[in-house]
Design a protein around this motif. Structure first.
Motif, short mmCIF file in Angstrom:
data_model
loop_
_atom_site.label_atom_id
_atom_site.label_comp_id
_atom_site.label_asym_id
_atom_site.label_seq_id
_atom_site.Cartn_x
_atom_site.Cartn_y
_atom_site.Cartn_z
N VAL A 80 0.99 -0.99 0.07
CA VAL A 80 0.34 0.52 0.21
C VAL A 80 1.02 1.21 0.12
N PRO A 81 1.94 1.23 1.00
CA PRO A 81 2.84 2.44 1.06
C PRO A 81 3.19 2.75 -0.56
N VAL A 84 1.48 3.94 -2.83
CA VAL A 84 0.57 5.52 -2.63
C VAL A 84 2.20 6.25 -3.58
N THR A 85 3.59 6.08 -2.66
CA THR A 85 4.80 6.76 -3.76
C THR A 85 4.28 6.48 -5.20
N ALA A 96 -3.39 8.38 -5.65
CA ALA A 96 -2.38 7.86 -4.19
C ALA A 96 -4.14 8.55 -3.38
N ALA A 100 -5.06 5.26 -0.73
CA ALA A 100 -5.38 4.87 1.15
C ALA A 100 -5.93 5.24 1.47
N SER A 103 -7.87 2.31 1.47
CA SER A 103 -6.77 0.85 2.89
C SER A 103 -7.43 1.20 4.62
N PRO A 110 1.12 6.03 4.81
CA PRO A 110 0.33 5.86 3.43
C PRO A 110 -0.06 7.22 3.28
N TRP A 111 -1.02 7.39 4.15
CA TRP A 111 -0.91 8.62 4.87
C TRP A 111 -0.25 10.00 5.18
#
Length: 332
Positions: A80-81, A84-85, A96, A100, A103, A110-111
């Motif tokens: 997940v992170p 987002v990246t 993105a 997040a 999720s 992620p946030w």
């Protein structure tokens, strides 16, 4: 069988050969599907996703995102992170945000990535909104969350939320975190609560150069030059390294308050301390020279500017030179 395939994928990823890496990944998927075992597929997916991020490859990244969803790994705390990246790196912040938002993992990473990307792009209202969504999902902020959202509060002039966040920090275990404390000093100064910022500064368990520079900048931005000058001198006495920006700020303050001799003395000290005078310092020096008729120094600065030099060599070589020209004065 799957071991050599994974090794081959690693080699392709390290060499930036994304097309070959994806072909190898297809073979890994086929093997995993035929054997009914998907336990070894996570690491290849993670490596591929990181490669897509580094190469800013959107088509392959989206393809991999779709595969992650199909495999039921879209809630994995490692992937997940990285998703987002992927989207923030390509400035696709709406995508993105969706990752997040969808999720269910409770880690703040992620946030944090999303909020910091909004702040970096000047989207402060969106950053604050993402922070509130994060709280609504019961995700606990950490020492990376607070500095970003506090900066957003300062830029969006949201003192109320800034104070609420301050209370949350006091109730957490992050109250003594240097990064968080620096962010609080900055946001209160930005929002005009300079006395609160100074109280926080004075009561910090530890301070670094950023702490001092931030508080001095708070005073400077409000035209509170006496306080800025005093803190600058205190910083020097404590042996804290001062950035060229803060030197220029204080020299500019001397200029604004009519202490032209003090500005030149400060530039002399600045050359000795940081071994560098940039274009901003030169402009300050030229202004100071023009006000007190220091023609020699003004011409030297002009000469360096025309030549494209900004290292300040030979410029205001010592405070003794200033004294001989009758431009010596107390800077503060």
């Amino acid at each position: 069988m799957i071991g050599p395939l994974i090794a081959s994928l690693k080699d392709f990823v390290s060499q930036g050969q994304l097309s070959n890496a994806f072909k190898t990944f297809s073979s890994i998927q086929h093997y995993a599907s035929s054997s009914g075992s998907f336990e070894h597929i996570l690491h290849p997916i993670s490596s591929l996703l990181l490669s897509c991020i580094n190469l800013k490859s959107l088509p392959q990244g989206k393809q991999l995102h779709a595969q992650i969803i199909l495999l039921g790994l879209d809630q994995h705390p490692v992937l997940v992170p990285r998703l987002v990246t992927l989207y923030t790196r390509l400035n696709l912040l709406a995508d993105a945000h969706i990752v997040a938002e969808n999720s269910n993992i409770l880690q703040p990473l992620p946030w944090n990535l999303l909020i910091s990307s909004y702040v970096r792009n000047g989207l402060f209202v969106e950053a604050i909104s993402a922070y509130k969504q994060m709280l609504n999902k019961q995700v606990k902020p950490d020492d990376f969350t607070y500095p970003s959202v506090l900066k957003a509060c300062g830029e969006a002039s949201d003192l109320v939320l800034g104070m609420e966040i301050h209370k949350s920090i006091e109730a957490s275990s992050l109250e003594s975190c240097l990064f968080v404390q620096n962010a609080l000093v900055s946001v209160y100064g930005k929002l005009g609560e300079v006395e609160v910022a100074r109280h926080l500064f004075d009561n910090m368990p530890s301070r670094d150069a950023i702490s001092w520079n931030t508080m001095i900048s708070n005073y400077a931005s409000r035209g509170m030059w006496a306080e800025a000058f005093w803190l600058f001198e205190s910083m020097q006495k404590e042996g804290i390294e001062q950035s060229i920006i803060i030197w220029n700020t204080i020299a500019g303050g001397c200029l604004r308050t009519g202490n032209f001799r003090g500005a030149l003395v400060l530039l002399s000290r600045m050359r000795t301390s940081v071994h560098h005078l940039d274009s901003v310092a030169m402009v300050i020096g030229l202004n100071a020279c023009s006000h007190i008729g220091a023609l020699k120094f003004g011409m030297e600065i002009h000469g360096y500017a025309d030549a494209g030099y900004v290292n300040g060599e030979d410029f205001v070589s010592s405070e003794e030179d200033l004294e001989e020209m009758n431009v010596m004065g107390n800077a503060f």
